[in-house]
Design an enzyme around this catalytic site. Structure first.
Site, mmCIF file in Angstrom:
data_model
loop_
_atom_site.group_PDB
_atom_site.id
_atom_site.type_symbol
_atom_site.label_atom_id
_atom_site.label_comp_id
_atom_site.label_asym_id
_atom_site.label_seq_id
_atom_site.Cartn_x
_atom_site.Cartn_y
_atom_site.Cartn_z
ATOM 1 N N ASP A 83 -34.898 39.490 67.117
ATOM 2 C CA ASP A 83 -33.921 40.503 67.653
ATOM 3 C C ASP A 83 -33.518 40.829 66.551
ATOM 4 O OD1 ASP A 83 -33.152 38.227 68.026
ATOM 5 O OD2 ASP A 83 -31.531 38.952 68.633
ATOM 6 N N GLY A 114 -23.930 22.795 61.978
ATOM 7 C CA GLY A 114 -23.530 22.574 63.201
ATOM 8 C C GLY A 114 -24.904 23.430 63.626
ATOM 9 N N HIS A 115 -24.679 22.313 65.285
ATOM 10 C CA HIS A 115 -25.592 22.925 65.637
ATOM 11 C C HIS A 115 -24.584 24.008 66.401
ATOM 12 C CE1 HIS A 115 -29.545 20.081 64.725
ATOM 13 N NE2 HIS A 115 -28.972 20.684 64.154
ATOM 14 N N THR A 116 -25.568 24.724 66.825
ATOM 15 C CA THR A 116 -24.366 26.144 67.632
ATOM 16 C C THR A 116 -25.444 25.999 69.227
ATOM 17 O OG1 THR A 116 -24.008 26.938 65.889
ATOM 18 C CG2 THR A 116 -23.643 28.406 68.431
ATOM 19 N N LYS A 127 -32.153 24.951 65.696
ATOM 20 C CA LYS A 127 -32.557 23.844 66.257
ATOM 21 C C LYS A 127 -31.903 23.428 67.017
ATOM 22 C CE LYS A 127 -32.425 21.360 62.609
ATOM 23 N NZ LYS A 127 -31.784 22.654 61.389
ATOM 24 N N GLN A 140 -30.654 20.023 58.915
ATOM 25 C CA GLN A 140 -31.023 20.974 57.934
ATOM 26 C C GLN A 140 -32.494 21.321 58.445
ATOM 27 O OE1 GLN A 140 -28.912 17.791 57.185
ATOM 28 N NE2 GLN A 140 -27.270 18.523 57.636
ATOM 29 N N THR A 173 -18.979 25.442 57.510
ATOM 30 C CA THR A 173 -17.881 26.038 57.046
ATOM 31 C C THR A 173 -17.206 27.521 57.104
ATOM 32 O OG1 THR A 173 -19.715 26.876 55.358
ATOM 33 C CG2 THR A 173 -18.740 24.328 55.043
ATOM 34 N N ASP A 229 -29.740 25.886 59.655
ATOM 35 C CA ASP A 229 -29.527 27.095 60.321
ATOM 36 C C ASP A 229 -30.448 27.796 60.417
ATOM 37 O OD1 ASP A 229 -27.203 26.220 59.146
ATOM 38 O OD2 ASP A 229 -27.482 27.196 57.676
HETATM 39 P P1 IMP Z 1 -24.451 18.441 51.759
HETATM 40 O O1 IMP Z 1 -24.837 18.002 52.424
HETATM 41 O O2 IMP Z 1 -22.494 18.844 52.662
HETATM 42 O O3 IMP Z 1 -24.007 17.265 50.769
HETATM 43 O O4 IMP Z 1 -24.673 19.967 51.261
HETATM 44 C C1 IMP Z 1 -25.601 19.949 49.971
HETATM 45 C C2 IMP Z 1 -26.097 21.401 50.374
HETATM 46 O O5 IMP Z 1 -27.331 21.433 51.658
HETATM 47 C C3 IMP Z 1 -25.222 22.400 50.355
HETATM 48 O O6 IMP Z 1 -26.273 22.986 50.268
HETATM 49 C C4 IMP Z 1 -25.047 22.384 52.003
HETATM 50 O O7 IMP Z 1 -24.731 24.523 51.850
HETATM 51 C C5 IMP Z 1 -26.687 22.414 52.579
HETATM 52 N N1 IMP Z 1 -26.236 21.884 53.723
HETATM 53 C C6 IMP Z 1 -26.657 20.800 54.523
HETATM 54 N N2 IMP Z 1 -26.042 21.053 55.209
HETATM 55 C C7 IMP Z 1 -26.619 22.128 55.896
HETATM 56 C C8 IMP Z 1 -26.617 22.409 57.329
HETATM 57 O O8 IMP Z 1 -26.471 21.423 58.463
HETATM 58 N N3 IMP Z 1 -27.425 23.824 57.750
HETATM 59 C C9 IMP Z 1 -27.244 24.439 56.587
HETATM 60 N N4 IMP Z 1 -27.213 24.603 54.955
HETATM 61 C C10 IMP Z 1 -26.844 22.971 55.037
HETATM 62 MG MG MG Z 2 -26.556 25.102 60.761
#
Ligand code: IMP
Ligand code: MG
Length: 425
Positions: free
Chosen positions: A334, A49-51, A25, A225, A302, A22
């Protein structure tokens, strides 16, 4: 290294998160992607989730690389991505609605499909765990587990005449093993619709990378990630199931990590973590609240609120070492405006001893005490600034301290959410 290296990058460049994801990227890839001939996503699934916010609108991309807005570049989804077709077709429609073509998208035929049973198993397992991971519920863990067990369906199966039969056979097994109540006919109908929409975008991405390397094209590898969610190097079990570091690039595209010219580690000017797992620099109270509100620290996938913390340079140092970072990108500077005293974690202490990060050890990270350096903040609005020299002295100092501790030069600072709200160094 030449000045403003990121504005004139050439060859092979990777963008990876150096924290828990987050970090922005998507927007960095959107910016750097303007110079790319190829933008290649190498790990994760619809958990990410890439915004991206640009002249076409605001998008939350989960499977399609953020570089899709560069209409001249090929966008690849690599072999080690867990492909969620439900998400993919939604992203395709959002792009179509905004008038953005995705004709240059290619998904590797060997990638695993995330199926409805993976999402159900993800949810069931979380419910039954005593120590929850807080997964995104997108079925990513179970899909990678099935790949490792060599029982998962692949993207190329979509093109086979007996795809319906394969689904029916697997549904029987899943219903039996996991006591699910899946309706094979319904799933087949749904996947036949997906198949029509994606069948023209399936191919061999490793060959495209190989040819592009030979032709000396610009290739940008886009991670999902962050390094500390790596299945092995992260704080197991509070990790994701793939490799967000440079190792992930090798797994998807068969290239050696030494072939990557520039590895950009991206971090926010502070730290966030979503889901469970230790976070030494967590901030609570008023300052924490403020960062969540101003930084809109809510998960793209989420909608969960993220925990926020001070910048943890021990983690960045480790990510820099293991991934051979050549530059850092610091986003959302910022958001720290109007906080009078800022802290940076410069080392960990455990039982009176100074410690570096130890991979795969959640217990260790939950016990360490962060040692902070305190620096002054700034109150001026910095979002309209485009040169480092114009930043308030304390903001400049904050960046310089990061460079000094991590020994990696900062080459990109974002000072606002929109395209162009950036300072190149
Ligand atoms: P999973 O990848 O859905 O199995 O989640 C495993 C852990 O990785 C959890 O703590 C999620 O919140 C975290 N996680 C998975 N994908 C992301 C991401 O894109 N950004 C931030 N945290 C992530
Ligand atoms: Mg993200």
């Amino acid at each position: 290294m030449a000045k403003k290296m990121l504005q004139s990058w050439q060859g092979t460049l990777a963008v990876i998160g150096v924290d828990w994801g987050d970090s922005g990227k998507g927007r960095l890839t959107d910016d750097l992607g303007a110079r790319a001939d190829i933008i290649a996503r190498f790990n994760g699934g619809a958990n990410t989730g890439h915004t991206v916010e640009n002249q076409y609108g605001k998008f939350a991309l989960h499977i399609i690389p953020s570089g899709i807005f560069n209409q001249k570049a090929k966008c690849l989804v690599g072999r080690n991505v867990a492909v969620d077709l439900e998400s993919l077709v939604l992203e395709m429609s959002a792009l179509t609605k905004a008038g953005v073509s995705y004709k240059n998208l290619l998904i590797d035929e060997q990638a695993s499909l995330v199926m409805p049973w993976h999402k159900m198993r993800d949810g069931l397992r979380e419910k039954l765990r005593s120590a929850k991971i807080g997964t995104t519920g997108r079925g990513v863990g179970p899909a990678y587990a099935d790949r490792t067990e060599r029982v998962g369906l692949l993207v190329k199966d979509l093109l086979k005449p007996d795809f319906a039969g394969k689904i029916e056979e697997e549904v029987k097994i899943q219903n039996k093993f996991y006591d699910l109540n899946l309706n094979a006919k319904e799933i087949v109908r749904r996947y036949q619709k997906y198949q029509t929409k994606v069948k023209n975008f399936i191919g061999k991405t490793t060959l495209i990378i190989r040819e592009a390397q030979k032709a000396k094209k610009n290739i940008l590898f886009e991670g999902a990630q962050g390094y500390f969610l790596d299945i092995d190097a992260g704080t197991y079990p509070y990790v994701t199931s793939s490799n967000p570091g440079v190792v992930g690039i090798a797994r998807s595209f068969d290239i050696h990590t030494s072939e990557i010219n520039e590895v950009i580690g991206i971090t926010k000017a502070y730290t966030t973590r979503v889901g469970e797992g230790p976070m030494p620099t967590k901030i609570t109270g008023e300052v924490g609240r403020k960062i969540v509100d101003v930084g809109r620290e809510v998960g793209t996938t989420t909608g969960r609120e993220r925990a926020v913390g001070w910048l943890d340079s021990v983690l960045i140092k480790e990510a820099a070492r293991a991934n051979k970072l050549t530059a850092l990108a610091v986003t959302k500077l910022d958001v720290l405006t109007n906080i009078s005293k800022l802290k940076l974690c410069i080392s960990y202490e455990l039982n009176g001893k100074s410690m570096d990060y130890i991979g795969h050890d959640a217990e260790f990270l939950s016990k360490v005490r962060p040692v902070y350096k305190e620096v002054g903040g700034w109150a001026e609005d910095i979002s309209s600034l485009r040169s480092f020299a114009d930043l308030p002295k304390n903001a400049q100092n904050y960046i310089r301290v990061i460079e000094k501790i991590t020994k990696v030069p900062v080459k990109f600072i974002s000072v606002g959410p929109k395209r162009g709200e950036i300072i190149y160094l």
